[in-house]
Write an enzyme that holds these catalytic residues in place. Structure first.
Site, PDB file in Angstrom:
ATOM      1  N   CYS A 125      28.131  87.690  89.131  1.00 46.51           N
ATOM      2  CA  CYS A 125      28.633  88.992  88.691  1.00 46.51           C
ATOM      3  C   CYS A 125      28.318  90.070  89.724  1.00 46.51           C
ATOM      4  O   CYS A 125      27.520  89.873  90.635  1.00 46.51           O
ATOM      5  CB  CYS A 125      28.016  89.375  87.348  1.00 46.51           C
ATOM      6  SG  CYS A 125      28.648  88.396  85.960  1.00 46.51           S
ATOM      7  N   HIS A 138      28.489  94.898  85.939  1.00 46.05           N
ATOM      8  CA  HIS A 138      27.512  95.379  84.955  1.00 46.05           C
ATOM      9  C   HIS A 138      26.356  96.096  85.639  1.00 46.05           C
ATOM     10  O   HIS A 138      26.233  96.105  86.864  1.00 46.05           O
ATOM     11  CB  HIS A 138      27.000  94.217  84.096  1.00 46.05           C
ATOM     12  CG  HIS A 138      26.281  93.133  84.853  1.00 46.05           C
ATOM     13  ND1 HIS A 138      24.963  93.241  85.247  1.00 46.05           N
ATOM     14  CD2 HIS A 138      26.703  91.915  85.289  1.00 46.05           C
ATOM     15  CE1 HIS A 138      24.598  92.137  85.874  1.00 46.05           C
ATOM     16  NE2 HIS A 138      25.644  91.315  85.926  1.00 46.05           N
TER      17      HIS A 138
END
Length: 221
Positions: free
Chosen positions: A197, A181
Site C-alpha cells: 500500500c 492510507h
C-alpha cells in the site's frame, strides 16, 4: 513566459506552462517549483479569486450535493471556501472547481502528486511497498473510509480508533487489497517499507482523502 503571465496576474496561463514543465522536466523542478506552488495555491486552495462562475447558494442547498455536482468532496469544497458544511447561507457565492481530481504516484521518488487534468495541485511524500510490492498501472478510487478498521494477516481485528491501527485515520481503496492510507510509522515515509500500500503522513492523508472522490483516477508508475 510564465513570469510574464504572472506579472499580468494570469495565474491560469502561468500555471498551465509550469504544470507542463513539472511533468516533462522532473530534473528541473527545483528551478520553478516555488512559482508552481504559488499558482496552484491561488487556483485550487484559496477562496479567491474565482476562475469559474461561482455557485450561488439556494435556500434549500446543502454542501454535499453541491460538491457532487462538480465531482468534488464536500470536505474539499468546505475548506476551499472556509465554511462549515452546515453553515452555508442563501445567496452565498461559493468558489467551485470542476473535478474530479486525480493522483500520480511515482515509486522512484516516493511522491504522490494531486492534479486536475494535468494541472498540478499539490505534491506529497509517500512510503511504498518493499520488494516492488506496490503494483503499477491505472486504478480508480473504489471507496473512502474514515478511521478504517484493520485486519492483520493473522485475522486479528484492530478498531479504527485504536492508536495501534497501522492504517491511520484514512483509507482510500484502490482494489485487490491495495490502497492509500495513513500510518503510525512516520519514519516509513520516503521508504519502501509497506506490504504494497501507499502510505502518507497523518495530515497529508487527510488532504489527499479530501481531494479524491470515488472514481478518481490514480496512476502508479
Amino acid at each position: 513566459e510564465a513570469d510574464r503571465l504572472l506579472a499580468d496576474s494570469d495565474y491560469l496561463g502561468a500555471h498551465r506552462i509550469l504544470s507542463k514543465l513539472y511533468w516533462n522536466h522532473p530534473a528541473e523542478r527545483d528551478r520553478f517549483f516555488d512559482k508552481l506552488e504559488e499558482t496552484a495555491q491561488v487556483i485550487f486552495l484559496s477562496s479567491q479569486p474565482h476562475f469559474l462562475e461561482p455557485y450561488v447558494v439556494d435556500a434549500s442547498d446543502r454542501l454535499e450535493p453541491i460538491a457532487r455536482k462538480y465531482q468534488l468532496s464536500w470536505q474539499y469544497l468546505a475548506k476551499l471556501n472556509r465554511v462549515s458544511a452546515d453553515r452555508i447561507r442563501e445567496g452565498q457565492r461559493l468558489k467551485v472547481i470542476q473535478g474530479p481530481f486525480a493522483a500520480v504516484v511515482d515509486r522512484q521518488d516516493y511522491s504522490l502528486t494531486i492534479h486536475l487534468k494535468g494541472y498540478f495541485v499539490k505534491r506529497y511524500a509517500v512510503g511504498i511497498g518493499r520488494d516492488n510490492a506496490t503494483p503499477t498501472g491505472k486504478f480508480s478510487v473504489l471507496n473512502k473510509v474514515e478511521n478504517p478498521q484493520y485486519t492483520d494477516p493473522d485475522g486479528r481485528v484492530i478498531a479504527g480508533d485504536d492508536p495501534a491501527n497501522p492504517l491511520g485515520e484514512r483509507w482510500i481503496d484502490l482494489g485487490e487489497s491495495y490502497g492509500i492510507h495513513g500510518t503510525i510509522e512516520p519514519e516509513s515515509i520516503g521508504r519502501a517499507a509497506s506490504r504494497g500500500c501507499i502510505r502518507l503522513g497523518k495530515q497529508d492523508v487527510i488532504e489527499v482523502y479530501d481531494f479524491l472522490v470515488n472514481g478518481s483516477e490514480v496512476v502508479i508508475r
